[in-house]
Structure formats: C-alpha cells, structure tokens
Design a protein around this motif. Structure first.
Motif, mmCIF file in Angstrom:
data_model
loop_
_atom_site.group_PDB
_atom_site.id
_atom_site.type_symbol
_atom_site.label_atom_id
_atom_site.label_comp_id
_atom_site.label_asym_id
_atom_site.label_seq_id
_atom_site.Cartn_x
_atom_site.Cartn_y
_atom_site.Cartn_z
ATOM 1 N N ALA A 1 0.901 -1.264 -0.028
ATOM 2 C CA ALA A 1 0.146 0.027 0.063
ATOM 3 C C ALA A 1 1.006 1.319 -0.042
ATOM 4 O O ALA A 1 2.089 1.231 0.130
ATOM 5 N N VAL A 2 0.284 2.530 -0.158
ATOM 6 C CA VAL A 2 0.892 3.740 -0.093
ATOM 7 C C VAL A 2 0.545 4.548 1.082
ATOM 8 O O VAL A 2 -0.515 4.164 1.705
ATOM 9 N N MET A 3 1.619 5.274 1.430
ATOM 10 C CA MET A 3 1.144 6.127 2.567
ATOM 11 C C MET A 3 0.299 7.346 2.179
ATOM 12 O O MET A 3 0.290 7.745 1.061
ATOM 13 N N SER A 4 -0.600 7.594 2.911
ATOM 14 C CA SER A 4 -1.698 8.559 3.099
ATOM 15 C C SER A 4 -1.622 9.404 4.326
ATOM 16 O O SER A 4 -1.346 9.212 5.212
ATOM 17 N N PHE A 5 -2.083 10.841 4.111
ATOM 18 C CA PHE A 5 -2.194 11.752 5.091
ATOM 19 C C PHE A 5 -3.170 11.322 5.870
ATOM 20 O O PHE A 5 -4.350 11.358 5.422
ATOM 21 N N HIS A 6 -3.169 11.463 7.138
ATOM 22 C CA HIS A 6 -4.235 11.115 8.190
ATOM 23 C C HIS A 6 -4.391 12.418 8.968
ATOM 24 O O HIS A 6 -5.619 12.192 9.598
ATOM 25 N N GLY A 7 -3.819 13.274 8.932
ATOM 26 C CA GLY A 7 -4.118 14.701 9.842
ATOM 27 C C GLY A 7 -2.831 15.259 10.397
ATOM 28 O O GLY A 7 -1.692 14.725 10.349
ATOM 29 N N GLY A 8 -2.862 16.283 11.011
ATOM 30 C CA GLY A 8 -1.793 17.084 11.466
ATOM 31 C C GLY A 8 -2.330 18.266 12.332
ATOM 32 O O GLY A 8 -3.476 18.707 12.194
ATOM 33 N N GLY A 9 -1.360 18.826 13.021
ATOM 34 C CA GLY A 9 -1.815 19.987 13.949
ATOM 35 C C GLY A 9 -0.587 20.515 14.606
ATOM 36 O O GLY A 9 0.342 19.948 15.001
ATOM 37 N N MET A 10 -0.578 21.725 15.295
ATOM 38 C CA MET A 10 0.333 22.321 15.821
ATOM 39 C C MET A 10 0.204 21.831 17.394
ATOM 40 O O MET A 10 -1.067 21.679 18.208
ATOM 41 N N GLU A 11 1.429 21.373 17.792
ATOM 42 C CA GLU A 11 1.596 20.765 19.109
ATOM 43 C C GLU A 11 1.778 21.809 20.165
ATOM 44 O O GLU A 11 1.328 21.884 21.332
ATOM 45 N N ASP A 12 2.672 22.706 20.091
ATOM 46 C CA ASP A 12 3.171 23.597 20.838
ATOM 47 C C ASP A 12 3.663 24.775 19.960
ATOM 48 O O ASP A 12 4.338 24.588 19.030
ATOM 49 N N LEU A 13 3.725 26.146 20.424
ATOM 50 C CA LEU A 13 4.156 27.268 19.804
ATOM 51 C C LEU A 13 4.557 28.168 20.681
ATOM 52 O O LEU A 13 3.666 28.997 20.993
ATOM 53 N N GLN A 14 5.680 27.941 21.021
ATOM 54 C CA GLN A 14 6.436 29.225 22.280
ATOM 55 C C GLN A 14 7.714 29.149 21.892
ATOM 56 O O GLN A 14 8.491 28.091 21.508
ATOM 57 N N GLY A 15 8.236 30.372 22.595
ATOM 58 C CA GLY A 15 9.935 30.297 22.553
ATOM 59 C C GLY A 15 10.307 30.117 21.216
ATOM 60 O O GLY A 15 9.967 30.806 20.185
ATOM 61 N N ARG A 16 11.430 29.378 21.242
ATOM 62 C CA ARG A 16 12.202 29.395 19.807
ATOM 63 C C ARG A 16 11.420 28.337 18.737
ATOM 64 O O ARG A 16 11.869 28.566 17.613
ATOM 65 N N TYR A 17 10.568 27.596 19.089
ATOM 66 C CA TYR A 17 10.233 26.576 18.250
ATOM 67 C C TYR A 17 8.703 26.374 18.111
ATOM 68 O O TYR A 17 7.958 26.690 19.082
ATOM 69 N N ALA A 18 8.514 25.857 16.824
ATOM 70 C CA ALA A 18 7.206 25.491 16.340
ATOM 71 C C ALA A 18 7.037 23.891 16.742
ATOM 72 O O ALA A 18 8.382 23.495 16.009
ATOM 73 N N TRP A 19 6.423 23.217 17.184
ATOM 74 C CA TRP A 19 6.143 21.745 17.228
ATOM 75 C C TRP A 19 4.993 21.254 16.493
ATOM 76 O O TRP A 19 3.760 21.599 16.881
ATOM 77 N N TRP A 20 5.296 21.030 15.148
ATOM 78 C CA TRP A 20 4.062 20.681 14.440
ATOM 79 C C TRP A 20 4.162 19.043 14.423
ATOM 80 O O TRP A 20 5.315 18.364 14.255
ATOM 81 N N LYS A 21 3.004 18.441 14.239
ATOM 82 C CA LYS A 21 2.734 16.958 14.399
ATOM 83 C C LYS A 21 1.802 16.489 13.150
ATOM 84 O O LYS A 21 0.787 16.832 12.962
ATOM 85 N N ASP A 22 2.464 15.549 12.029
ATOM 86 C CA ASP A 22 1.685 15.263 11.120
ATOM 87 C C ASP A 22 1.464 13.792 11.365
ATOM 88 O O ASP A 22 2.508 13.142 12.084
ATOM 89 N N PHE A 23 0.286 13.163 10.745
ATOM 90 C CA PHE A 23 0.221 11.796 11.105
ATOM 91 C C PHE A 23 -0.201 11.264 9.764
ATOM 92 O O PHE A 23 -0.786 11.797 8.726
ATOM 93 N N TRP A 24 0.398 10.231 9.417
ATOM 94 C CA TRP A 24 0.519 9.374 8.057
ATOM 95 C C TRP A 24 0.203 8.001 8.234
ATOM 96 O O TRP A 24 0.503 7.416 9.509
ATOM 97 N N ARG A 25 -0.748 7.417 7.646
ATOM 98 C CA ARG A 25 -1.340 6.184 7.580
ATOM 99 C C ARG A 25 -0.862 5.000 6.505
ATOM 100 O O ARG A 25 -1.023 5.775 5.332
#
Length: 137
Positions: A102-126
């Motif tokens: 099978a092929v990889m498909s996008f499952h969803g994503g979103g911002m986990e944290d946004l403060q200080g120096r970093y943005a923490w984004w999380k993608d989910f792949w199925r």
C-alpha cells in the motif's frame, strides 16, 4: 506469529533521503514537545502512533490493519515550518515503501506547541496493511 509491519526505520531513512531541508531526522524518543530540545533544527522525528485492526479475512488467516505514524516537525516559526511541512508532504504522500504494498496517505496534523524558539508541528501518516496470521513459530 504475525509479520512485523513497523516502518519507523524506513520512514526515517526515506525522510533523510528525500527531505534535505531537515538538519536532523531520527526516531522520536518522546511523545510530547520538550522544554529544551537538544538537537539542531529543523528536525523530523518519527514514531508509531497507532495500530488499528480491521476484520479478519477468510479462515482467519489474514487481518486488515492500519498503522499510523506521527512525525514531529521541530523548527523555527513561519516560513521555515511551512517549507518543511511542504517538503515532508511531497516526500510521504503516495510513498510506497514496499513495491507490492500500500501507499502512505495523509491522516491529519496540527500544532502541538508554539512558544519560545520552536514550533512543534505533528503530522500523522497512515498505511494499510494485510497481516498474515500463522500458528507456526
């Protein structure tokens, strides 16, 4: 005994090979954003997030499954984050780790944290799998 369909190492290798914008790519050793991230950024960190079971196939010899992988993107805010998300999506969407599978498909994503120096984004792949069940060692 069932076949092992963990693609974490393959995902890490594929992201390293196809996403030159990431300075650091590895398997995640955490499941929530860290207060002090010790690696260089932008970074991509992969982990198996979920394993979902489907119905058993004929005679109980096969079972459909869906495995979901999380990919943390740790980066500066703004265009760096947007560019890394785009690069990751181009690399993973439709990727076929096994030519007969099978092929990889996008499952969803979103911002986990946004403060200080970093943005923490999380993608989910199925990816959908068909497990072969065997009573033999």
């Amino acid at each position: 005994m069932a076949d092992d369909y963990d693609l974490t190492a393959a995902l890490v290798a594929h992201i390293k090979a196809t996403c030159p914008g990431f300075v650091y790519v590895d398997e995640a050793w955490f499941h929530k954003p860290l207060d002090d991230f010790p690696q260089q950024t932008p970074a991509a960190l992969v982990y198996m997030a979920d394993d979902l079971a489907g119905q058993l196939g004929g005679m109980g010899a096969r079972q459909a499954t869906q495995t979901v992988y999380g990919v943390f993107i740790v980066s500066a805010k703004g265009s760096v984050l947007r560019d890394r998300r785009k690069e990751l999506r181009q690399a993973l969407f439709g990727w076929q780790p096994n030519p007969a599978g099978a092929v990889m498909s996008f499952h969803g994503g979103g911002m986990e944290d946004l403060q200080g120096r970093y943005a923490w984004w999380k993608d989910f792949w199925r990816i959908d799998n068909m497990l072969r069940v065997s009573n033999h060692p």
